[in-house]
Scaffold this motif. Structure first.
Motif, PDB file in Angstrom:
ATOM      1  N   ASP A 126       0.835  -1.199   0.000  1.00 45.91           N
ATOM      2  CA  ASP A 126       0.000   0.000   0.000  1.00 45.91           C
ATOM      3  C   ASP A 126       0.879   1.263   0.000  1.00 45.91           C
ATOM      4  OD1 ASP A 126      -2.318   1.489   0.055  1.00 45.91           O
ATOM      5  OD2 ASP A 126      -2.996   0.811   2.028  1.00 45.91           O
ATOM      6  N   LEU A 127       1.913   1.251   0.849  1.00 43.61           N
ATOM      7  CA  LEU A 127       2.821   2.395   0.942  1.00 43.61           C
ATOM      8  C   LEU A 127       3.534   2.635  -0.391  1.00 43.61           C
ATOM      9  CD1 LEU A 127       4.375   1.689   4.450  1.00 43.61           C
ATOM     10  CD2 LEU A 127       3.201   3.798   3.824  1.00 43.61           C
ATOM     11  N   TYR A 128       3.984   1.551  -1.028  1.00 43.42           N
ATOM     12  CA  TYR A 128       4.732   1.736  -2.272  1.00 43.42           C
ATOM     13  C   TYR A 128       3.818   2.113  -3.424  1.00 43.42           C
ATOM     14  CZ  TYR A 128       9.102   0.565  -0.168  1.00 43.42           C
ATOM     15  OH  TYR A 128      10.223   0.622   0.612  1.00 43.42           O
ATOM     16  N   LYS A 129       2.572   1.666  -3.362  1.00 44.61           N
ATOM     17  CA  LYS A 129       1.663   1.897  -4.469  1.00 44.61           C
ATOM     18  C   LYS A 129       0.964   3.262  -4.370  1.00 44.61           C
ATOM     19  CE  LYS A 129      -2.159  -0.790  -6.338  1.00 44.61           C
ATOM     20  NZ  LYS A 129      -3.136  -0.066  -5.526  1.00 44.61           N
ATOM     21  N   ASN A 130       0.636   3.691  -3.162  1.00 43.29           N
ATOM     22  CA  ASN A 130      -0.247   4.852  -3.009  1.00 43.29           C
ATOM     23  C   ASN A 130       0.366   6.072  -2.356  1.00 43.29           C
ATOM     24  OD1 ASN A 130      -2.589   3.628  -4.200  1.00 43.29           O
ATOM     25  ND2 ASN A 130      -2.698   2.333  -2.363  1.00 43.29           N
ATOM     26  N   LEU A 131       1.629   5.983  -1.970  1.00 47.06           N
ATOM     27  CA  LEU A 131       2.285   7.141  -1.364  1.00 47.06           C
ATOM     28  C   LEU A 131       3.362   7.588  -2.342  1.00 47.06           C
ATOM     29  CD1 LEU A 131       2.562   8.856   1.241  1.00 47.06           C
ATOM     30  CD2 LEU A 131       4.327   7.241   1.967  1.00 47.06           C
ATOM     31  N   TYR A 132       3.296   8.849  -2.776  1.00 42.13           N
ATOM     32  CA  TYR A 132       4.200   9.280  -3.847  1.00 42.13           C
ATOM     33  C   TYR A 132       5.333  10.156  -3.331  1.00 42.13           C
ATOM     34  CZ  TYR A 132       0.054   7.745  -6.306  1.00 42.13           C
ATOM     35  OH  TYR A 132      -1.013   7.007  -6.733  1.00 42.13           O
ATOM     36  N   GLY A 133       6.546   9.859  -3.799  1.00 41.99           N
ATOM     37  CA  GLY A 133       7.690  10.722  -3.523  1.00 41.99           C
ATOM     38  C   GLY A 133       8.192  10.662  -2.092  1.00 41.99           C
ATOM     39  N   GLN A 134       7.838   9.602  -1.357  1.00 41.50           N
ATOM     40  CA  GLN A 134       8.197   9.551   0.069  1.00 41.50           C
ATOM     41  C   GLN A 134       8.991   8.292   0.412  1.00 41.50           C
ATOM     42  OE1 GLN A 134       7.980  12.182   1.386  1.00 41.50           O
ATOM     43  NE2 GLN A 134       6.130  13.279   0.802  1.00 41.50           N
ATOM     44  N   HIS A 135      10.198   8.166  -0.152  1.00 43.25           N
ATOM     45  CA  HIS A 135      10.975   6.950   0.113  1.00 43.25           C
ATOM     46  C   HIS A 135      11.315   6.799   1.594  1.00 43.25           C
ATOM     47  CE1 HIS A 135      14.156   9.987  -0.186  1.00 43.25           C
ATOM     48  NE2 HIS A 135      14.984   9.145   0.403  1.00 43.25           N
ATOM     49  N   LEU A 136      11.559   7.919   2.288  1.00 41.25           N
ATOM     50  CA  LEU A 136      11.926   7.823   3.710  1.00 41.25           C
ATOM     51  C   LEU A 136      10.763   7.298   4.536  1.00 41.25           C
ATOM     52  CD1 LEU A 136      13.908  11.161   4.099  1.00 41.25           C
ATOM     53  CD2 LEU A 136      14.857   8.849   4.079  1.00 41.25           C
TER      54      LEU A 136
END
Length: 276
Positions: A10-20
């Motif tokens: 979910d984090l990788y698919k739906n959160l943009y530009g926030q690798h940290l």
């Protein structure tokens, strides 16, 4: 307990530009949930500008732990302007908060407590939680150590945005920014901000936060991804014209360079309505 690989996805698919945020949250939550009896609760503090995904991530956590976002009786959300509006009633708020947390932990050890807008929290209130956050032995039993606490604030935004801008100006990728580059600076920013709920807080002093989680400012490509997601939710995935119109209609900063959206993805749904 909870669907961890689901949260990571979910984090990788739906959160943009926030690798940290992606790396820190999925790692910390996974480590924490693997422990049968943790020695202390999980305490995360989310920092960054408006519209960068802080609330989104706390909702994801709730969803993957309890299958519902904010409707669960085990997820408790505090908004200072609503629950702690008056700076001269700090003593009363402290007692109410302590009773509330204690009562809820008795009902469910895996409670999630979310403190939104910490920049509006009267200083001193949150320190009443100190015994609950550390490896204290004075709190009833051990079940209080299974709780998750999330603090959300815009404090530290300047530090984070400056780092993102310098990285960008140096021609480096934002993914090169590491957590260690920001953690101390954010910690100092919240500790020294006299308007913040963490002003001179012993919670910061005694390092009871598991992690500071920085949310970076978003560029145009991130805003456009937010617009695309919004459109797809309405069955209008193919409208790339709207995606570009939204990307062009957002206010960018700084004046020179226009690298970052000043309100992240916050105005995207309204702008999608406008152009649809």
């Amino acid at each position: 307990m909870g669907d961890m690989s689901g949260l990571e996805w979910d984090l990788y698919k739906n959160l943009y530009g926030q690798h940290l945020a992606q790396d820190t949250v999925s790692e910390e939550v996974a480590n924490f949930l693997q422990k049968e009896s943790p020695d202390r609760p999980l305490v995360l503090s989310f920092h960054g500008g408006s519209g960068t995904g802080k609330t989104l991530v706390s909702a994801m956590l709730g969803r993957h732990l309890y299958g519902t976002a904010m409707g669960s009786p085990y997820i408790h959300q505090f908004v200072p302007t609503l629950h702690f509006p008056s700076p001269d009633r700090v003593q009363q708020y402290r007692l109410e908060l302590k009773d509330w947390v204690q009562g809820n932990l008795t009902a469910c050890a895996r409670s999630i407590f979310i403190f939104d807008e910490m920049e509006n929290m009267p200083p001193g209130v949150i320190d009443i939680l100190k015994p609950f956050l550390g490896p204290s032995h004075t709190v009833f039993g051990t079940n209080y150590r299974k709780a998750i606490y999330i603090f959300i604030s815009t404090i530290g935004e300047e530090v984070i945005n400056r780092m993102a801008l310098e990285t960008r100006q140096a021609g480096k990728e934002r993914e090169e920014i590491r957590l260690v580059d920001l953690e101390d600076a954010i910690s100092q920013a919240v500790f020294n901000n006299s308007r913040s709920g963490f002003f001179h807080s012993s919670i910061i002093q005694e390092k009871l936060l598991t992690s500071f989680v920085p949310f970076l400012p978003l560029g145009r490509r991130h805003v456009e991804r937010c617009a695309r997601r919004e459109l797809c939710q309405r069955g209008e995935c193919q409208r790339t014209d709207v995606v570009e119109a939204v990307g062009g209609a957002v206010v960018y900063m700084p004046e020179q360079g226009q690298h970052f959206s000043s309100k992240g993805c916050k105005s995207v749904p309204a702008k999608v309505n406008l152009f649809l």
